[in-house]
Design a protein around this motif. Structure first.
Motif, PDB file in Angstrom:
ATOM      1  N   VAL A 171       0.846  -1.203   0.000  1.00 49.11           N
ATOM      2  CA  VAL A 171       0.000   0.000   0.000  1.00 49.11           C
ATOM      3  C   VAL A 171       0.878   1.249   0.000  1.00 49.11           C
ATOM      4  CG1 VAL A 171      -1.557   1.386   1.463  1.00 49.11           C
ATOM      5  CG2 VAL A 171      -2.009  -1.065   1.098  1.00 49.11           C
ATOM      6  N   GLU A 172       1.839   1.251   0.909  1.00 42.77           N
ATOM      7  CA  GLU A 172       2.690   2.422   1.086  1.00 42.77           C
ATOM      8  C   GLU A 172       3.616   2.621  -0.112  1.00 42.77           C
ATOM      9  OE1 GLU A 172       4.110   2.264   5.119  1.00 42.77           O
ATOM     10  OE2 GLU A 172       5.526   3.899   4.719  1.00 42.77           O
ATOM     11  N   ALA A 173       4.076   1.537  -0.700  1.00 42.54           N
ATOM     12  CA  ALA A 173       4.943   1.659  -1.879  1.00 42.54           C
ATOM     13  C   ALA A 173       4.206   2.428  -2.974  1.00 42.54           C
ATOM     14  CB  ALA A 173       5.358   0.275  -2.381  1.00 42.54           C
ATOM     15  N   ILE A 174       2.939   2.111  -3.167  1.00 44.30           N
ATOM     16  CA  ILE A 174       2.156   2.824  -4.183  1.00 44.30           C
ATOM     17  C   ILE A 174       1.794   4.223  -3.697  1.00 44.30           C
ATOM     18  CG2 ILE A 174       0.009   2.853  -5.533  1.00 44.30           C
ATOM     19  CD1 ILE A 174       0.097  -0.243  -5.455  1.00 44.30           C
ATOM     20  N   ALA A 175       1.304   4.317  -2.454  1.00 46.39           N
ATOM     21  CA  ALA A 175       0.759   5.584  -1.958  1.00 46.39           C
ATOM     22  C   ALA A 175       1.834   6.632  -1.702  1.00 46.39           C
ATOM     23  CB  ALA A 175      -0.042   5.345  -0.682  1.00 46.39           C
ATOM     24  N   MET A 176       3.060   6.205  -1.340  1.00 47.37           N
ATOM     25  CA  MET A 176       4.089   7.176  -0.987  1.00 47.37           C
ATOM     26  C   MET A 176       5.221   7.230  -2.008  1.00 47.37           C
ATOM     27  SD  MET A 176       4.225   6.689   3.121  1.00 47.37           S
ATOM     28  CE  MET A 176       2.701   6.189   3.937  1.00 47.37           C
ATOM     29  N   ASP A 177       5.579   6.072  -2.576  1.00 47.31           N
ATOM     30  CA  ASP A 177       6.759   6.041  -3.436  1.00 47.31           C
ATOM     31  C   ASP A 177       6.417   6.177  -4.918  1.00 47.31           C
ATOM     32  OD1 ASP A 177       8.468   5.691  -1.249  1.00 47.31           O
ATOM     33  OD2 ASP A 177       8.177   3.526  -1.257  1.00 47.31           O
ATOM     34  N   ILE A 178       5.169   5.974  -5.279  1.00 47.07           N
ATOM     35  CA  ILE A 178       4.804   6.052  -6.701  1.00 47.07           C
ATOM     36  C   ILE A 178       3.784   7.168  -6.975  1.00 47.07           C
ATOM     37  CG2 ILE A 178       3.864   4.798  -8.688  1.00 47.07           C
ATOM     38  CD1 ILE A 178       4.854   2.194  -7.446  1.00 47.07           C
ATOM     39  N   GLN A 179       2.615   7.111  -6.357  1.00 47.95           N
ATOM     40  CA  GLN A 179       1.528   8.023  -6.713  1.00 47.95           C
ATOM     41  C   GLN A 179       1.859   9.518  -6.571  1.00 47.95           C
ATOM     42  OE1 GLN A 179      -0.707  10.043  -4.760  1.00 47.95           O
ATOM     43  NE2 GLN A 179      -1.850  10.638  -6.586  1.00 47.95           N
ATOM     44  N   PRO A 180       2.429   9.946  -5.415  1.00 46.88           N
ATOM     45  CA  PRO A 180       2.578  11.399  -5.227  1.00 46.88           C
ATOM     46  C   PRO A 180       3.421  12.069  -6.308  1.00 46.88           C
ATOM     47  CG  PRO A 180       2.983  10.233  -3.156  1.00 46.88           C
ATOM     48  CD  PRO A 180       2.904   9.194  -4.243  1.00 46.88           C
ATOM     49  N   ILE A 181       4.378  11.331  -6.853  1.00 47.39           N
ATOM     50  CA  ILE A 181       5.319  11.905  -7.805  1.00 47.39           C
ATOM     51  C   ILE A 181       4.650  12.202  -9.150  1.00 47.39           C
ATOM     52  CG2 ILE A 181       7.505  11.428  -8.996  1.00 47.39           C
ATOM     53  CD1 ILE A 181       8.229   9.721  -6.462  1.00 47.39           C
ATOM     54  N   GLY A 182       3.533  11.516  -9.413  1.00 49.56           N
ATOM     55  CA  GLY A 182       2.798  11.789 -10.647  1.00 49.56           C
ATOM     56  C   GLY A 182       1.484  12.501 -10.402  1.00 49.56           C
ATOM     57  N   SER A 183       1.348  13.108  -9.218  1.00 47.21           N
ATOM     58  CA  SER A 183       0.076  13.758  -8.882  1.00 47.21           C
ATOM     59  C   SER A 183      -0.081  15.081  -9.633  1.00 47.21           C
ATOM     60  CB  SER A 183      -0.014  14.003  -7.382  1.00 47.21           C
ATOM     61  OG  SER A 183       0.957  14.946  -6.998  1.00 47.21           O
ATOM     62  N   MET A 184      -1.317  15.550  -9.714  1.00 50.41           N
ATOM     63  CA  MET A 184      -1.636  16.711 -10.538  1.00 50.41           C
ATOM     64  C   MET A 184      -0.857  17.966 -10.121  1.00 50.41           C
ATOM     65  SD  MET A 184      -5.472  17.950 -11.575  1.00 50.41           S
ATOM     66  CE  MET A 184      -6.207  16.434 -12.133  1.00 50.41           C
ATOM     67  N   ARG A 185      -0.728  18.187  -8.805  1.00 54.69           N
ATOM     68  CA  ARG A 185      -0.049  19.425  -8.383  1.00 54.69           C
ATOM     69  C   ARG A 185       1.447  19.394  -8.728  1.00 54.69           C
ATOM     70  NH1 ARG A 185       1.829  19.532  -2.577  1.00 54.69           N
ATOM     71  NH2 ARG A 185       1.881  17.371  -1.929  1.00 54.69           N
ATOM     72  N   ILE A 186       2.041  18.198  -8.724  1.00 53.39           N
ATOM     73  CA  ILE A 186       3.455  18.096  -9.108  1.00 53.39           C
ATOM     74  C   ILE A 186       3.593  18.317 -10.611  1.00 53.39           C
ATOM     75  CG2 ILE A 186       5.456  16.558  -9.248  1.00 53.39           C
ATOM     76  CD1 ILE A 186       4.830  17.196  -6.432  1.00 53.39           C
ATOM     77  N   LEU A 187       2.727  17.686 -11.369  1.00 47.17           N
ATOM     78  CA  LEU A 187       2.835  17.784 -12.828  1.00 47.17           C
ATOM     79  C   LEU A 187       2.592  19.210 -13.315  1.00 47.17           C
ATOM     80  CD1 LEU A 187       1.202  14.443 -13.987  1.00 47.17           C
ATOM     81  CD2 LEU A 187       3.616  14.968 -13.585  1.00 47.17           C
ATOM     82  N   LYS A 188       1.707  19.911 -12.614  1.00 50.32           N
ATOM     83  CA  LYS A 188       1.448  21.306 -12.964  1.00 50.32           C
ATOM     84  C   LYS A 188       2.734  22.134 -12.806  1.00 50.32           C
ATOM     85  CE  LYS A 188      -3.029  23.371 -12.625  1.00 50.32           C
ATOM     86  NZ  LYS A 188      -4.227  23.453 -11.819  1.00 50.32           N
ATOM     87  N   TYR A 189       3.472  21.831 -11.748  1.00 48.56           N
ATOM     88  CA  TYR A 189       4.708  22.558 -11.460  1.00 48.56           C
ATOM     89  C   TYR A 189       5.806  22.179 -12.469  1.00 48.56           C
ATOM     90  CZ  TYR A 189       8.337  24.704  -8.529  1.00 48.56           C
ATOM     91  OH  TYR A 189       9.350  25.491  -8.049  1.00 48.56           O
ATOM     92  N   ILE A 190       5.859  20.893 -12.816  1.00 50.30           N
ATOM     93  CA  ILE A 190       6.870  20.393 -13.759  1.00 50.30           C
ATOM     94  C   ILE A 190       6.684  21.021 -15.135  1.00 50.30           C
ATOM     95  CG2 ILE A 190       7.570  18.299 -15.040  1.00 50.30           C
ATOM     96  CD1 ILE A 190       8.594  18.215 -12.247  1.00 50.30           C
ATOM     97  N   GLY A 191       5.397  21.182 -15.535  1.00 50.18           N
ATOM     98  CA  GLY A 191       5.110  21.784 -16.839  1.00 50.18           C
ATOM     99  C   GLY A 191       4.838  20.727 -17.900  1.00 50.18           C
ATOM    100  N   LYS A 192       3.916  21.070 -18.800  1.00 44.18           N
ATOM    101  CA  LYS A 192       3.450  20.152 -19.848  1.00 44.18           C
ATOM    102  C   LYS A 192       4.591  19.573 -20.683  1.00 44.18           C
ATOM    103  CE  LYS A 192      -0.836  18.971 -20.256  1.00 44.18           C
ATOM    104  NZ  LYS A 192      -0.967  17.551 -19.914  1.00 44.18           N
ATOM    105  N   ASP A 193       5.600  20.416 -20.987  1.00 38.09           N
ATOM    106  CA  ASP A 193       6.669  19.973 -21.892  1.00 38.09           C
ATOM    107  C   ASP A 193       7.553  18.883 -21.275  1.00 38.09           C
ATOM    108  OD1 ASP A 193       7.317  22.042 -20.093  1.00 38.09           O
ATOM    109  OD2 ASP A 193       9.176  22.493 -21.173  1.00 38.09           O
ATOM    110  N   LYS A 194       7.625  18.868 -19.932  1.00 35.67           N
ATOM    111  CA  LYS A 194       8.504  17.880 -19.297  1.00 35.67           C
ATOM    112  C   LYS A 194       7.739  16.734 -18.655  1.00 35.67           C
ATOM    113  CE  LYS A 194      12.211  21.138 -18.331  1.00 35.67           C
ATOM    114  NZ  LYS A 194      12.224  22.283 -17.419  1.00 35.67           N
ATOM    115  N   GLU A 195       6.404  16.784 -18.759  1.00 38.48           N
ATOM    116  CA  GLU A 195       5.564  15.811 -18.054  1.00 38.48           C
ATOM    117  C   GLU A 195       5.856  14.359 -18.470  1.00 38.48           C
ATOM    118  OE1 GLU A 195       1.260  16.712 -17.576  1.00 38.48           O
ATOM    119  OE2 GLU A 195       0.909  14.686 -18.310  1.00 38.48           O
ATOM    120  N   ALA A 196       5.963  14.132 -19.775  1.00 41.00           N
ATOM    121  CA  ALA A 196       6.127  12.760 -20.266  1.00 41.00           C
ATOM    122  C   ALA A 196       7.440  12.142 -19.783  1.00 41.00           C
ATOM    123  CB  ALA A 196       6.067  12.742 -21.791  1.00 41.00           C
ATOM    124  N   GLU A 197       8.517  12.922 -19.842  1.00 38.44           N
ATOM    125  CA  GLU A 197       9.823  12.413 -19.400  1.00 38.44           C
ATOM    126  C   GLU A 197       9.801  12.106 -17.897  1.00 38.44           C
ATOM    127  OE1 GLU A 197      13.132  15.072 -20.446  1.00 38.44           O
ATOM    128  OE2 GLU A 197      14.175  14.260 -18.685  1.00 38.44           O
TER     129      GLU A 197
END
Lengths: 223, 223
Positions: free
Chosen positions: B111-137
């Motif tokens: 549960v924690e591997a997904i909830a803490m080590d995987i999901q947050p890094i691809g969450s909407m607020r992170i991706l917004k900050y990263i920017g559309k051009d770098k999202e895929a990488e």
């Protein structure tokens, strides 16, 4: 099934740890609060000892902590909050969670806010990818955003500590994250509830004994 | 203490949700698996309904889900895994965790591997900050790294499902994260254990009913 790493059975529990890791610190706090003697097996993240095949067989993400129960051949338990829940279930004296389900949910929400919404974004593997030049801007943005939201949650739950007047699992996550805030140059005085709770907790001997600078793998110049 | 939002008490539990949110999906799965009737209160993240003062008083991070218990004036419970634990404690029939502490720790580690080590890094607020051009990488790098490690964990724990042959809390996180992998164009066939478990789970009616495309707030053109 992959072959299991041969974990040398030990009469005391073993904590695979790096002195500065906030996730290992959480588990160390639980062990010290519950008066469970344990041995530390240092995994130096800066020397990439977490990337060896031996350690990755224990913890595939290459993260600390891992926890090997006393007299167990393994596998070691992994993921800090899962280990905290395990310790609370197997050593229920001095509980880390309140008794009623709604209160437990509120403590676990604070735990999760730190463990999922704040800590991972400032973790070493993310910062390595972000790059040294952008690290300060990144950590400042996300830590401030996270701490502001956490402070709002604490407005509703805090007493002397994060949830009422007893130490709970939430406090075990708050102290290491507060320290990370300072390490990343965040002005923590902007979060008065967190600051007050952190100061309260720092007076407790088990918290003092768990501090990174008191660990066997802390470099002598930082003690 | 801040004033509490006035939550209209409802005879059925209420789930504050966005159809596509993987974290809300986890809780929906628990509710459906446990046969708990509930009402959905849609919070449209794309229209920033999660950023209103009213919603932020409920969930200071502005994230979904939040869960209001039946006949409760609030406050609503927040953070998906805390809500899952609450539901399992208050509705222990059809349990989401095994009985013995070491097995529970292994399920919670997944549960924690997904909830803490995987999901947050691809969450909407992170991706917004990263920017559309770098999202895929960004998502490709971290999701592949995370899925590879999770696959290694599953080598040790999986039976028919993520942990042995019964559905557990780990499966409630696996399915939404698998879907996110596809949404971010990850080749999920590279993870045969995850893929097999996901296919097994997709045949279960409660999982089918929980799918984003079956939710009241899913745009008609996506159903």
């Amino acid at each position: 099934m992959t072959p299991q790493p041969t974990a040398a059975s030990s009469p005391r529990p073993v904590l695979y740890s790096f002195y500065r890791s906030s996730c290992a610190w959480r588990v160390r706090l639980a062990l010290n609060l519950k008066n469970i003697p344990f041995d530390t097996r240092p995994i130096n993240l800066l020397a990439e000892q977490n990337k060896t095949p031996e350690y990755k067989a224990i913890q595939p993400f290459g993260a600390v902590p891992a926890f090997l129960e006393a007299n167990s051949q393994g596998p070691a338990l992994v993921e800090s909050v899962a280990i905290l829940e395990y310790l609370d279930e197997t050593r229920p004296e001095l509980p880390l969670l309140p008794k009623d389900p709604a209160s437990r949910a509120k403590v676990r929400a604070l735990v999760e806010a730190i463990a999922m919404d704040i800590q991972p974004i400032g973790s070493m593997r993310i910062l390595k990818y972000i790059g040294k030049d952008k690290e300060a801007e990144w950590t400042s943005h996300f830590l401030k955003e996270g701490f502001s939201a956490l402070e709002k949650m604490l407005e509703k739950t805090a007493g002397k500590y994060s949830f009422g007047d007893s130490v709970t699992m939430a406090d075990l996550l708050l102290v290491p994250q507060f320290y990370n805030g300072i390490r990343f140059n965040i002005d923590m005085s902007a979060y008065p509830i967190m600051s007050r709770i952190n100061s309260e907790l720092e007076t407790i001997p088990a918290f003092q004994a768990s501090h990174p600078t008191k660990q066997p793998d802390c470099p002598p110049e930082l003690r």
